[in-house]
Write an enzyme that holds these catalytic residues in place. Structure first.
Site, PDB file in Angstrom:
ATOM      1  N   ASP A  34      79.510  36.637   6.899  1.00  0.00           N
ATOM      2  CA  ASP A  34      79.846  36.254   5.526  1.00  0.00           C
ATOM      3  C   ASP A  34      80.746  37.281   4.843  1.00  0.00           C
ATOM      4  OD1 ASP A  34      78.346  33.897   5.591  1.00  0.00           O
ATOM      5  OD2 ASP A  34      76.506  34.958   5.053  1.00  0.00           O
ATOM      6  N   ASP A  84      76.046  30.356   1.439  1.00  0.00           N
ATOM      7  CA  ASP A  84      75.684  30.194   2.840  1.00  0.00           C
ATOM      8  C   ASP A  84      74.305  29.523   2.877  1.00  0.00           C
ATOM      9  OD1 ASP A  84      75.726  30.620   5.666  1.00  0.00           O
ATOM     10  OD2 ASP A  84      74.360  32.297   5.362  1.00  0.00           O
ATOM     11  N   ASP A  99      74.583  36.420   3.304  1.00  0.00           N
ATOM     12  CA  ASP A  99      73.722  37.528   3.734  1.00  0.00           C
ATOM     13  C   ASP A  99      74.066  38.077   5.105  1.00  0.00           C
ATOM     14  OD1 ASP A  99      72.759  35.293   5.217  1.00  0.00           O
ATOM     15  OD2 ASP A  99      70.893  36.392   5.567  1.00  0.00           O
TER      16      ASP A  99
END
Length: 652
Positions: free
Chosen positions: A549, A355, A545
Site C-alpha cells: 500500500d 484497502d 496497512d
C-alpha cells in the site's frame, strides 16, 4: 501538488520556529526565564508594581512626582519591563530588519515617552510583555502536553545476565537479551513474549486502554504496561529503534511542519507590518496638509495608538498554538499527524479509498460456517483440525483455532498436495481436506454448489466419501460499518481496493455499503485507480496497512497508515498514522482537522475585527494608548485561550 513528506528530525524545543521566523530569537531571550516560573519574571513584576503605585498616586490621590523624578521612576519601570523587547529590536535593527513587532513596540513606547505620556508608555510595554509571557507559557505548555503523551519510555529496565537480574538503562540493552517486566511496569523495548501469556495496557500506542492479552511468541512493544504477573520478553530492537521512539519522533516532527494557514499568516505578517508603519506615518503627517491648525503632538499620539494596536502577535502565536492543540488532541485519540498541514488537508477530503485486508477487515481468517453430511459438525471439524494441525497455512490455522482446545485426535502419514490440500489418516480413517480440486483429483464427487461459494472453502472427504465443508473468511472489523456510514453522512465517497478476488470484495462492499469496490488488483492497479480519481479533481485520503500500500499512500493527498504496529514502510510513507486499527478513527481524524481549522479561523477573525475597529478609533482620536494596549493584549489572550481549549476537547 502534495508537499514533500520528508522533514528533518528536530528537537521539540526547536519546534518553536513554527510560531514565526522572528520568534526564534524571542525564544532565546525567554528560554531562561521560562524555567524559573514567576520568580524569573521579577523585573516585569516589579515594573508592574511600580506602574500600579504611580497610577494609584495619580488617580487615587491626585499626586504626581515632579519632573524629573517621575521620568526617572517611569524609566526604571520601562527598562525593567522592556529590556528584552528593546534588546531584540536593536539586534534586528542592526540587520536592517525594522518591520517586526519588537521594533514596532519600541518605537511606540519611546514615542510615548517623547511626548510626556510616561505612564502610557510604561503600560504599553508592561502589558505587551505580560501578554508575551502568557503566550510563551501557553506554547510551552502545549509542547509539553504533546511530548508527555508519548514520551513515557522508562529510564530503567531489569535484564537477565549471567543468571542474575540487574537494573540498567534501556539504552544499554542489546538485541536478543531477556528483560523482566513486573506488574504495573512499562515495557521498555520492543520484543517477543517469552512467558506463556501476559495482559498489557496499550494506551500509549493505540489511544485505547482496553487490556490486550498476548501469548508466548507474540510481539510486545515499548510503552505497553504489564497488567499481569512478571513477564519475560526477548528484546527484538534497540531502544532508539522501538515503535514508541519512532512515534515520539513523528510527533516531534509534526509540530515543525507548518500548515498553509500558518504559512499564509507568516507571509501576511511580513507584508502587514511595513504597511502599518507606513500608515502610522501617514496618520501623523498627512493631516498637516488638510487641517488648520495642525497639532503635531495630537497626531503623533494617534500614530502611536495605531502602532500599538497593529501588533500581529495575537495571530502569529495563537494560530500555531491552535495546530499544536490539534496535534495533541489527535495523539490522545491514537491518531498521529506528521504535520499540522495535514490537519488542513483532512478538512478537504471528499473521497476515502481503503484497502480491504487489515483496514476494513481484521486480516485474520475465521471459520464462518460448517456444513456436515452424514457426520456430526463437531466431529467433522475435529477431523479437519487434526489433519490441518501439521500445516502453517493461514487457512489451516483458522480451522485449528476454531477448535480451541487440545485435540484428542492425531493425524498420521499427512501428505501435502501442492495447490490442493492435505491427505492423511485420522482415527483409522483416510481424510481428504482441501479445495474442490483435491476431491476431483481423487475422483470424489461433491455438490456442484460448492464451486459457487464466495468464501474460501475447505472441502472434506472421509474414506473416499464427501463429508461436508468449512467456509473461512476474513472478519470485518467491528466499527467498519459505522465508519462508512459516518463518511456518507459527511458526503464523502467511499472506495475499496483489494488484491482479493472480486466476488469477495463485492461481498464486503455490500455488507458495509461502500460506494465502489475493485478486486483482483496488483499494487500498480491500485496506483492507477487512485491516479484516475486524482485526475478527476477529487481530494483523496488513502487508508492502507501493507507494504504493497506504500505507493498509493504516497500518491494520495492524505496517506493514512492503518495500525501503528503494522508495516514500517507504510507508516514511514503515511502522513497520518492510526494506531489502533479502527476505521472509525478516519472520521476522528477528519473531526480533529475541522475543529482545529474552526478555532484557527475564529482567532483570525476575532483578532482582525478588533484591530481594525481600534485602528479606526485610534486614527480618529477616539481610542487612546490605554485602550489600544488593553485591546491588543486582550485579543491575544482571548485567542490563546480559544486555541488552548482544543487540547481539552473530546471527540464524539
Amino acid at each position: 501538488m502534495k508537499e514533500d513528506k520528508l522533514s528533518p528530525t528536530t528537537s521539540l524545543l526547536n519546534d518553536q520556529k513554527i510560531i514565526n521566523e522572528h520568534d526564534e530569537e524571542k525564544l532565546d531571550i525567554n528560554e531562561d526565564s521560562e524555567a524559573g516560573g514567576w520568580v524569573s519574571h521579577w523585573p516585569l513584576l516589579t515594573a508592574f508594581a511600580i506602574l500600579a503605585v504611580m497610577l494609584t498616586l495619580e488617580f487615587g490621590f491626585s499626586y504626581q512626582p515632579p519632573f524629573p523624578v517621575n521620568l526617572i521612576i517611569f524609566s526604571v519601570a520601562f527598562l525593567l519591563a522592556g529590556y528584552n523587547v528593546l534588546g531584540m529590536a536593536w539586534r534586528k535593527a542592526k540587520r536592517f530588519d525594522f518591520f517586526n513587532e519588537f521594533f514596532l513596540m519600541s518605537v511606540a513606547t519611546i514615542g510615548a515617552f517623547s511626548i510626556g505620556s510616561y505612564s502610557e508608555g510604561v503600560a504599553v510595554m508592561v502589558f505587551y510583555s505580560i501578554g508575551e509571557w502568557f503566550q510563551d507559557a501557553a506554547v510551552d505548555r502545549a509542547k509539553r502536553s504533546i511530548k508527555a503523551l508519548l514520551d513515557i519510555r522508562p529510564d530503567k529496565v531489569t535484564v537477565k545476565r549471567d543468571g542474575k537480574t540487574v537494573v540498567v538503562n534501556p539504552k544499554e540493552i542489546k538485541v536478543s537479551e531477556t528483560i523482566e517486566v513486573k506488574s504495573g511496569e512499562k515495557v521498555a523495548l520492543d520484543g517477543v513474549l517469552l512467558s506463556d501469556a501476559g495482559t498489557f495496557n496499550t494506551a500509549a500506542l493505540t489511544g485505547e486502554s482496553k487490556p490486550d492479552t498476548k501469548r508466548k511468541g507474540e510481539a510486545v512493544y515499548a510503552g505497553m504496561i504489564n497488567l499481569d504477573k512478571v513477564t519475560e520478553v526477548e528484546v527484538a530492537s534497540l531502544f532508539t529503534d522501538s515503535k514508541l521512539s519512532k512515534i515520539l519522533e513523528m510527533v516531534q516532527d509534526a509540530t515543525a511542519r507548518k500548515s498553509q494557514t500558518q504559512l499564509f499568516i507568516s507571509r501576511f505578517a511580513k507584508i502587514y507590518t511595513p504597511i502599518v508603519f507606513a500608515l502610522a506615518l501617514l496618520v501623523c503627517f498627512v493631516p498637516y496638509f488638510f487641517i488648520n491648525p495642525y497639532n503635531f503632538h495630537d497626531w503623533f499620539y494617534r500614530a502611536l495608538v495605531f502602532l500599538v494596536i497593529s501588533c500581529p502577535c495575537a495571530l502569529v502565536v495563537s494560530i500555531p498554538l491552535g495546530y499544536f492543540g490539534g496535534i495533541g488532541l489527535a495523539s490522545r485519540n491514537g491518531i498521529l499527524f506528521k504535520g499540522s498541514n495535514f490537519l488542513d488537508v483532512m478538512t478537504t477530503i471528499n473521497v476515502v479509498i481503503m484497502d480491504k485486508t487489515g483496514t476494513l477487515t481484521k486480516g485474520v481468517f475465521k471459520v464462518q460456517e460448517v456444513v456436515a453430511v452424514g457426520i456430526d459438525k463437531t466431529e467433522l471439524v475435529n477431523h479437519a483440525a487434526a489433519l490441518e494441525k501439521s500445516s502453517t497455512h493461514p487457512i489451516a490455522r483458522a480451522v485449528v483455532d476454531h477448535v480451541g482446545k487440545e485435540l484428542g485426535l492425531k493425524a498420521e502419514g499427512v501428505e501435502e498436495i501442492s495447490g490442493h490440500g492435505l491427505v492423511g489418516k485420522v482415527d483409522g480413517k483416510i481424510i481428504h481436506a482441501g479445495n474442490a480440486k483435491l476431491l476431483k483429483k481423487y475422483d470424489i464427487s461433491y455438490p456442484e454448489e460448492i464451486n459457487s461459494l464466495i468464501d474460501t472453502v475447505v472441502v472434506l472427504a472421509i474414506d473416499g466419501n464427501y463429508a461436508g465443508y468449512i467456509t473461512i473468511a476474513d472478519e470485518i472489523k467491528d466499527d467498519a460499518k459505522e465508519a462508512i456510514d459516518q463518511m456518507h453522512k459527511l458526503n464523502i465517497q467511499t472506495v475499496m481496493l483489494s488484491g482479493d478476488k472480486q466476488a469477495v470484495v463485492d461481498k464486503v462492499a455490500k455488507t458495509l455499503g461502500i460506494d465502489q469496490a475493485y478486486g483482483d488488483l496488483l499494487p500498480e492497479g491500485k496506483v492507477e485507480k487512485v491516479q484516475a480519481l486524482k485526475d478527476s479533481g477529487s481530494r483523496i485520503a488513502f487508508v492502507g496497512d501493507g507494504v504493497n500500500d506504500a505507493p498509493v499512500v504516497a500518491l494520495a493527498d492524505a496517506g493514512i497508515a492503518m495500525g501503528g504496529l503494522g508495516s514500517d514502510a507504510t507508516i514511514e510513507t503515511a502522513d497520518i498514522v492510526i494506531q489502533n486499527d479502527q476505521p472509525s478513527k478516519i472520521i476522528a481524524a477528519i473531526r480533529v482537522g475541522k475543529i482545529t481549522k474552526q478555532v484557527v479561523w475564529q482567532n483570525i477573525t476575532i483578532a482582525m475585527v478588533v484591530k481594525v475597529v481600534v485602528l479606526v478609533l485610534g486614527a480618529g482620536g477616539i481610542a487612546n494608548l490605554w485602550e489600544a494596549v488593553i485591546a491588543d493584549v486582550g485579543v491575544a489572550l482571548l485567542a490563546i485561550l480559544n486555541a488552548v481549549r482544543i487540547q481539552k476537547m473530546k471527540l464524539k
